[in-house]
Design a protein around this motif. Structure first.
Motif, PDB file in Angstrom:
ATOM      1  N   ARG A 103     -21.701   1.933  26.561  1.00 29.33           N
ATOM      2  CA  ARG A 103     -22.109   0.549  26.796  1.00 29.33           C
ATOM      3  C   ARG A 103     -23.387   0.536  27.614  1.00 29.33           C
ATOM      4  O   ARG A 103     -23.573   1.379  28.485  1.00 29.33           O
ATOM      5  N   LEU A 104     -24.227  -0.442  27.331  1.00 30.54           N
ATOM      6  CA  LEU A 104     -25.445  -0.677  28.111  1.00 30.54           C
ATOM      7  C   LEU A 104     -25.713  -2.169  28.050  1.00 30.54           C
ATOM      8  O   LEU A 104     -25.795  -2.755  26.970  1.00 30.54           O
ATOM      9  N   VAL A 142     -25.499   6.802  20.490  1.00 30.08           N
ATOM     10  CA  VAL A 142     -25.078   5.433  20.764  1.00 30.08           C
ATOM     11  C   VAL A 142     -24.723   4.760  19.441  1.00 30.08           C
ATOM     12  O   VAL A 142     -25.342   5.048  18.413  1.00 30.08           O
ATOM     13  N   ASP A 143     -23.695   3.933  19.457  1.00 32.98           N
ATOM     14  CA  ASP A 143     -23.407   3.040  18.335  1.00 32.98           C
ATOM     15  C   ASP A 143     -24.182   1.769  18.637  1.00 32.98           C
ATOM     16  O   ASP A 143     -23.752   0.948  19.446  1.00 32.98           O
ATOM     17  N   ALA A 144     -25.340   1.630  18.009  1.00 30.73           N
ATOM     18  CA  ALA A 144     -26.300   0.590  18.399  1.00 30.73           C
ATOM     19  C   ALA A 144     -25.983  -0.767  17.786  1.00 30.73           C
ATOM     20  O   ALA A 144     -25.860  -0.897  16.567  1.00 30.73           O
ATOM     21  N   ILE A 149     -31.207  -2.212  18.466  1.00 29.73           N
ATOM     22  CA  ILE A 149     -31.798  -1.117  17.684  1.00 29.73           C
ATOM     23  C   ILE A 149     -33.259  -0.888  18.046  1.00 29.73           C
ATOM     24  O   ILE A 149     -33.683   0.251  18.267  1.00 29.73           O
ATOM     25  N   SER A 150     -34.048  -1.932  18.138  1.00 31.05           N
ATOM     26  CA  SER A 150     -35.477  -1.743  18.437  1.00 31.05           C
ATOM     27  C   SER A 150     -35.666  -1.133  19.831  1.00 31.05           C
ATOM     28  O   SER A 150     -36.576  -0.325  20.037  1.00 31.05           O
ATOM     29  N   LYS A 169     -22.047  -1.565  10.756  1.00 31.25           N
ATOM     30  CA  LYS A 169     -22.542  -2.705  11.517  1.00 31.25           C
ATOM     31  C   LYS A 169     -23.248  -2.227  12.789  1.00 31.25           C
ATOM     32  O   LYS A 169     -24.250  -2.789  13.202  1.00 31.25           O
ATOM     33  N   GLU A 170     -22.715  -1.196  13.413  1.00 29.49           N
ATOM     34  CA  GLU A 170     -23.318  -0.588  14.612  1.00 29.49           C
ATOM     35  C   GLU A 170     -23.570   0.885  14.309  1.00 29.49           C
ATOM     36  O   GLU A 170     -22.750   1.756  14.640  1.00 29.49           O
TER      37      GLU A 170
END
Length: 184
Positions: A103-104, A142-144, A149-150, A169-170
């Motif tokens: 998580r972030l 990471v699952d973005a 994403i950018s 999706k991620e």
């Protein structure tokens, strides 16, 4: 930010506040995790959360959390998608070691101020200084979320190039720590 506050990044502590403004509904689970699960996951050795927060300079207490990053151990399968020319026998393994950014989140009031980049750079330094030399770790993954994403692309992450991942999706994004360390 106000002059009578300092910013610090540190491992979340029992007394730290856990309220953070997530903004968009897609980030609400991240806000909820900090409030409900971050400290328990850390105490149970499941994942570790680092917060960036405003502190009172006269005390060593965080007054408000402006962002956080949670990391855990993981692995990534890069077979047939990413060549490791420096280690020709790595393709014997189904997966390779990674640290996962679970998580972030940066508070809506502090986005676009470099706090996400600071948190990620903190974790990169931690992994390069403490984890890589002791146990080996080749990637950060990471699952973005689509909205992030950018950000990860700007930080040097690439997509795992598989049909399955492209349809997620991620999707999984990764950073090769060997190249990050200037060994390429």
């Amino acid at each position: 930010m106000e002059d009578d506050f300092e910013l610090i990044i540190r491992k979340i502590q029992t007394e730290d506040p856990t309220r953070i403004s997530s903004g968009s509904s897609c980030f609400q689970p991240l806000s909820s995790f900090l409030k409900r699960d971050a400290k328990n996951c850390q105490n149970s050795h499941i994942a570790t959360t680092y917060v960036i927060g405003r502190t009172d300079p006269d005390k060593d207490t965080i007054i408000s959390v402006l962002g956080y990053i949670t990391i855990t151990n993981s692995e990534i399968d890069v077979q047939d998608t990413y060549a490791l020319y420096d280690c020709p026998h790595a393709d014997r393994y189904d997966s390779l070691p990674a640290v996962k950014i679970a998580r972030l989140l940066v508070s809506t009031d502090y986005r676009k101020n470099g706090l996400g980049r600071n948190l990620l750079n903190f974790v990169l330094a931690l992994v390069m200084d403490e984890i890589v030399p002791r146990v080996g770790c080749r990637f950060i993954i990471v699952d973005a979320k689509e909205e992030a994403i950018s950000f990860y692309e700007k930080m040097g992450f690439s997509f795992l190039d598989t049909d399955t991942n492209r349809g997620k999706k991620e999707p999984i994004m990764f950073l090769d720590l060997y190249k990050y360390n200037g060994n390429s």
